[in-house]
Each structure stands twice: as structure tokens, then as C-alpha cells.
Design a protein around this motif. Sequence first.
Motif, PDB file in Angstrom:
ATOM      1  N   ILE A   1      22.302  81.989 -18.209  1.00  0.00           N
ATOM      2  CA  ILE A   1      21.655  81.131 -19.177  1.00  0.00           C
ATOM      3  C   ILE A   1      22.122  79.691 -18.993  1.00  0.00           C
ATOM      4  O   ILE A   1      23.326  79.446 -18.806  1.00  0.00           O
ATOM      5  CB  ILE A   1      21.917  81.627 -20.619  1.00  0.00           C
ATOM      6  N   GLY A   2      21.176  78.770 -18.981  1.00  0.00           N
ATOM      7  CA  GLY A   2      21.515  77.361 -18.930  1.00  0.00           C
ATOM      8  C   GLY A   2      22.228  76.962 -20.211  1.00  0.00           C
ATOM      9  O   GLY A   2      21.717  77.219 -21.297  1.00  0.00           O
ATOM     10  N   TRP A   3      23.389  76.326 -20.067  1.00  0.00           N
ATOM     11  CA  TRP A   3      24.188  76.108 -21.274  1.00  0.00           C
ATOM     12  C   TRP A   3      23.557  75.083 -22.205  1.00  0.00           C
ATOM     13  O   TRP A   3      23.622  75.225 -23.427  1.00  0.00           O
ATOM     14  CB  TRP A   3      25.591  75.657 -20.883  1.00  0.00           C
ATOM     15  N   ILE A   4      22.940  74.047 -21.636  1.00  0.00           N
ATOM     16  CA  ILE A   4      22.313  73.021 -22.464  1.00  0.00           C
ATOM     17  C   ILE A   4      20.895  73.441 -22.857  1.00  0.00           C
ATOM     18  O   ILE A   4      20.516  73.383 -24.027  1.00  0.00           O
ATOM     19  CB  ILE A   4      22.258  71.669 -21.723  1.00  0.00           C
ATOM     20  N   SER A   5      20.142  73.876 -21.878  1.00  0.00           N
ATOM     21  CA  SER A   5      18.727  74.182 -22.108  1.00  0.00           C
ATOM     22  C   SER A   5      18.502  75.523 -22.797  1.00  0.00           C
ATOM     23  O   SER A   5      17.505  75.720 -23.482  1.00  0.00           O
ATOM     24  CB  SER A   5      17.974  74.191 -20.771  1.00  0.00           C
ATOM     25  N   GLY A   6      19.413  76.453 -22.563  1.00  0.00           N
ATOM     26  CA  GLY A   6      19.193  77.812 -23.057  1.00  0.00           C
ATOM     27  C   GLY A   6      18.221  78.602 -22.212  1.00  0.00           C
ATOM     28  O   GLY A   6      17.846  79.718 -22.575  1.00  0.00           O
ATOM     29  N   SER A   7      17.816  78.060 -21.088  1.00  0.00           N
ATOM     30  CA  SER A   7      16.868  78.764 -20.225  1.00  0.00           C
ATOM     31  C   SER A   7      17.527  80.001 -19.623  1.00  0.00           C
ATOM     32  O   SER A   7      18.616  79.904 -19.082  1.00  0.00           O
ATOM     33  CB  SER A   7      16.388  77.841 -19.103  1.00  0.00           C
ATOM     34  N   PRO A   8      16.861  81.150 -19.715  1.00  0.00           N
ATOM     35  CA  PRO A   8      17.433  82.376 -19.166  1.00  0.00           C
ATOM     36  C   PRO A   8      16.984  82.636 -17.726  1.00  0.00           C
ATOM     37  O   PRO A   8      15.910  82.196 -17.305  1.00  0.00           O
ATOM     38  CB  PRO A   8      16.889  83.454 -20.096  1.00  0.00           C
ATOM     39  N   TYR A   9      17.810  83.357 -17.011  1.00  0.00           N
ATOM     40  CA  TYR A   9      17.489  83.809 -15.664  1.00  0.00           C
ATOM     41  C   TYR A   9      17.836  85.301 -15.628  1.00  0.00           C
ATOM     42  O   TYR A   9      18.906  85.686 -16.088  1.00  0.00           O
ATOM     43  CB  TYR A   9      18.339  83.072 -14.620  1.00  0.00           C
ATOM     44  N   TYR A  10      16.956  86.117 -15.082  1.00  0.00           N
ATOM     45  CA  TYR A  10      17.188  87.556 -15.061  1.00  0.00           C
ATOM     46  C   TYR A  10      16.950  88.142 -13.684  1.00  0.00           C
ATOM     47  O   TYR A  10      16.028  87.729 -12.968  1.00  0.00           O
ATOM     48  CB  TYR A  10      16.242  88.271 -16.047  1.00  0.00           C
ATOM     49  N   ALA A  11      17.755  89.138 -13.348  1.00  0.00           N
ATOM     50  CA  ALA A  11      17.450  89.968 -12.193  1.00  0.00           C
ATOM     51  C   ALA A  11      16.252  90.845 -12.547  1.00  0.00           C
ATOM     52  O   ALA A  11      16.005  91.124 -13.731  1.00  0.00           O
ATOM     53  CB  ALA A  11      18.653  90.840 -11.851  1.00  0.00           C
ATOM     54  N   ASP A  12      15.532  91.294 -11.538  1.00  0.00           N
ATOM     55  CA  ASP A  12      14.360  92.143 -11.798  1.00  0.00           C
ATOM     56  C   ASP A  12      14.761  93.391 -12.584  1.00  0.00           C
ATOM     57  O   ASP A  12      14.003  93.859 -13.438  1.00  0.00           O
ATOM     58  CB  ASP A  12      13.701  92.544 -10.479  1.00  0.00           C
ATOM     59  N   SER A  13      15.943  93.908 -12.305  1.00  0.00           N
ATOM     60  CA  SER A  13      16.394  95.137 -12.974  1.00  0.00           C
ATOM     61  C   SER A  13      16.667  94.914 -14.459  1.00  0.00           C
ATOM     62  O   SER A  13      16.732  95.887 -15.227  1.00  0.00           O
ATOM     63  CB  SER A  13      17.663  95.660 -12.299  1.00  0.00           C
ATOM     64  N   ALA A  14      16.847  93.654 -14.864  1.00  0.00           N
ATOM     65  CA  ALA A  14      17.180  93.337 -16.250  1.00  0.00           C
ATOM     66  C   ALA A  14      15.966  92.873 -17.061  1.00  0.00           C
ATOM     67  O   ALA A  14      15.990  92.934 -18.299  1.00  0.00           O
ATOM     68  CB  ALA A  14      18.253  92.257 -16.290  1.00  0.00           C
ATOM     69  N   LYS A  15      14.959  92.413 -16.397  1.00  0.00           N
ATOM     70  CA  LYS A  15      13.791  91.866 -17.099  1.00  0.00           C
ATOM     71  C   LYS A  15      13.163  92.910 -18.011  1.00  0.00           C
ATOM     72  O   LYS A  15      12.936  94.054 -17.611  1.00  0.00           O
ATOM     73  CB  LYS A  15      12.750  91.367 -16.092  1.00  0.00           C
ATOM     74  N   GLY A  16      12.896  92.491 -19.243  1.00  0.00           N
ATOM     75  CA  GLY A  16      12.251  93.386 -20.195  1.00  0.00           C
ATOM     76  C   GLY A  16      13.203  94.316 -20.921  1.00  0.00           C
ATOM     77  O   GLY A  16      12.812  94.942 -21.907  1.00  0.00           O
ATOM     78  N   ARG A  17      14.445  94.429 -20.453  1.00  0.00           N
ATOM     79  CA  ARG A  17      15.415  95.324 -21.102  1.00  0.00           C
ATOM     80  C   ARG A  17      16.614  94.558 -21.636  1.00  0.00           C
ATOM     81  O   ARG A  17      17.183  94.923 -22.666  1.00  0.00           O
ATOM     82  CB  ARG A  17      15.894  96.393 -20.124  1.00  0.00           C
ATOM     83  N   PHE A  18      17.060  93.535 -20.915  1.00  0.00           N
ATOM     84  CA  PHE A  18      18.263  92.782 -21.286  1.00  0.00           C
ATOM     85  C   PHE A  18      17.867  91.408 -21.815  1.00  0.00           C
ATOM     86  O   PHE A  18      16.875  90.818 -21.368  1.00  0.00           O
ATOM     87  CB  PHE A  18      19.176  92.596 -20.076  1.00  0.00           C
ATOM     88  N   THR A  19      18.657  90.905 -22.751  1.00  0.00           N
ATOM     89  CA  THR A  19      18.459  89.563 -23.285  1.00  0.00           C
ATOM     90  C   THR A  19      19.780  88.827 -23.285  1.00  0.00           C
ATOM     91  O   THR A  19      20.760  89.313 -23.866  1.00  0.00           O
ATOM     92  CB  THR A  19      17.896  89.610 -24.712  1.00  0.00           C
ATOM     93  N   ILE A  20      19.804  87.665 -22.648  1.00  0.00           N
ATOM     94  CA  ILE A  20      21.011  86.838 -22.642  1.00  0.00           C
ATOM     95  C   ILE A  20      20.838  85.711 -23.653  1.00  0.00           C
ATOM     96  O   ILE A  20      19.737  85.163 -23.810  1.00  0.00           O
ATOM     97  CB  ILE A  20      21.306  86.294 -21.227  1.00  0.00           C
ATOM     98  N   SER A  21      21.919  85.403 -24.339  1.00  0.00           N
ATOM     99  CA  SER A  21      21.889  84.302 -25.310  1.00  0.00           C
ATOM    100  C   SER A  21      23.262  83.655 -25.341  1.00  0.00           C
ATOM    101  O   SER A  21      24.220  84.194 -24.780  1.00  0.00           O
ATOM    102  CB  SER A  21      21.499  84.820 -26.691  1.00  0.00           C
ATOM    103  N   ARG A  22      23.334  82.491 -25.985  1.00  0.00           N
ATOM    104  CA  ARG A  22      24.648  81.852 -26.084  1.00  0.00           C
ATOM    105  C   ARG A  22      24.795  81.155 -27.422  1.00  0.00           C
ATOM    106  O   ARG A  22      23.826  80.746 -28.057  1.00  0.00           O
ATOM    107  CB  ARG A  22      24.885  80.861 -24.922  1.00  0.00           C
ATOM    108  N   ASP A  23      26.034  81.007 -27.834  1.00  0.00           N
ATOM    109  CA  ASP A  23      26.392  80.262 -29.038  1.00  0.00           C
ATOM    110  C   ASP A  23      27.285  79.133 -28.562  1.00  0.00           C
ATOM    111  O   ASP A  23      28.458  79.348 -28.251  1.00  0.00           O
ATOM    112  CB  ASP A  23      27.111  81.169 -30.035  1.00  0.00           C
ATOM    113  N   LYS A  24      26.721  77.926 -28.500  1.00  0.00           N
ATOM    114  CA  LYS A  24      27.470  76.808 -27.951  1.00  0.00           C
ATOM    115  C   LYS A  24      28.681  76.470 -28.795  1.00  0.00           C
ATOM    116  O   LYS A  24      29.735  76.111 -28.269  1.00  0.00           O
ATOM    117  CB  LYS A  24      26.547  75.603 -27.801  1.00  0.00           C
ATOM    118  N   ALA A  25      28.552  76.586 -30.086  1.00  0.00           N
ATOM    119  CA  ALA A  25      29.670  76.252 -30.988  1.00  0.00           C
ATOM    120  C   ALA A  25      30.856  77.196 -30.768  1.00  0.00           C
ATOM    121  O   ALA A  25      32.011  76.796 -30.926  1.00  0.00           O
ATOM    122  CB  ALA A  25      29.212  76.318 -32.434  1.00  0.00           C
ATOM    123  N   LYS A  26      30.570  78.436 -30.385  1.00  0.00           N
ATOM    124  CA  LYS A  26      31.630  79.418 -30.166  1.00  0.00           C
ATOM    125  C   LYS A  26      31.989  79.570 -28.693  1.00  0.00           C
ATOM    126  O   LYS A  26      32.854  80.377 -28.357  1.00  0.00           O
ATOM    127  CB  LYS A  26      31.203  80.775 -30.721  1.00  0.00           C
TER     128      LYS A  26
END
Length: 126
Positions: A51-76
Motif C-alpha cells: 500500500i502506498g503510504w501517502i496515497s493509500g493505493s493498494p497493490y495485490y498479487a493475483d493470488s490475493a485479489k478479491g480475497r485480501f484487503t490491505i489498509s493502513r493507519d498512518k497515525a499508528k
Amino acid sequence: QVQLVESGGGSVQAGGSLTLSCAASGRTYSTYAMGWFRQAPGKEREFVAAIGWISGSPYYADSAKGRFTISRDKAKNTVYLLMNSLNAEDTAVYYCADNGGRTKSSPYSEPYYAYWGQGTQVTVSS
């Protein structure tokens, strides 16, 4: 000194869900991204998501698409990986990685990351 501490791994039945967390501490730089990789027994470590730290844009491997979700909490300074519909092929040690301000390579590849966590085991039983 930068530390990445992962948590949330464990054992789950096929079809179940897990959420991994990775908290970063000791940063003295601006990171561009954080990511997750995994290594199954007898296999090379592979990219899962980032995940892009500023933009929040996600990037996924094909095996993860549709099943996994990446997110971030910048404050933490924490990145999360929600994993749904897990199957036996997802069994691996999952590693968190921090870009460390590097500008070469891409979020999909290991050289993009300067710091790594110790790994957390995810075991999916069928």
C-alpha cells in the motif's frame, strides 16, 4: 532503529479469515509504502500486497485479489492485511516490509523494501 512487529497470525480452517497487523516504530524517514510478503515451506518468498503510504493505493498479487484487503493507519504507523476465503495454499510465514524511503524498483519486489519484520505464521487447514 526501525522495528516492524507483526501480529495476528494463527491457525484457521479453510474458508476462514484472519487479519494481520504490522506496527512500525523508530522511523526517521518518510516511507513510500509498506507491504506483505509470504514464504511457504520449500518455496521462494513472494509478494502478497502493498500500500502506498501517502496515497493509500493498494497493490495485490493475483493470488490475493478479491480475497485480501490491505489498509493502513498512518497515525499508528500500522499496516493491516485482512485475509478472507483462506485456503491451504495460503499457509506460509507472512512478512511485513517497510520501503524505508527507497525509490528504486517497485512495490511488487523485495528490493523496494529496506526493513522487514520477523514474520508471523499463518496455517490454513482443509
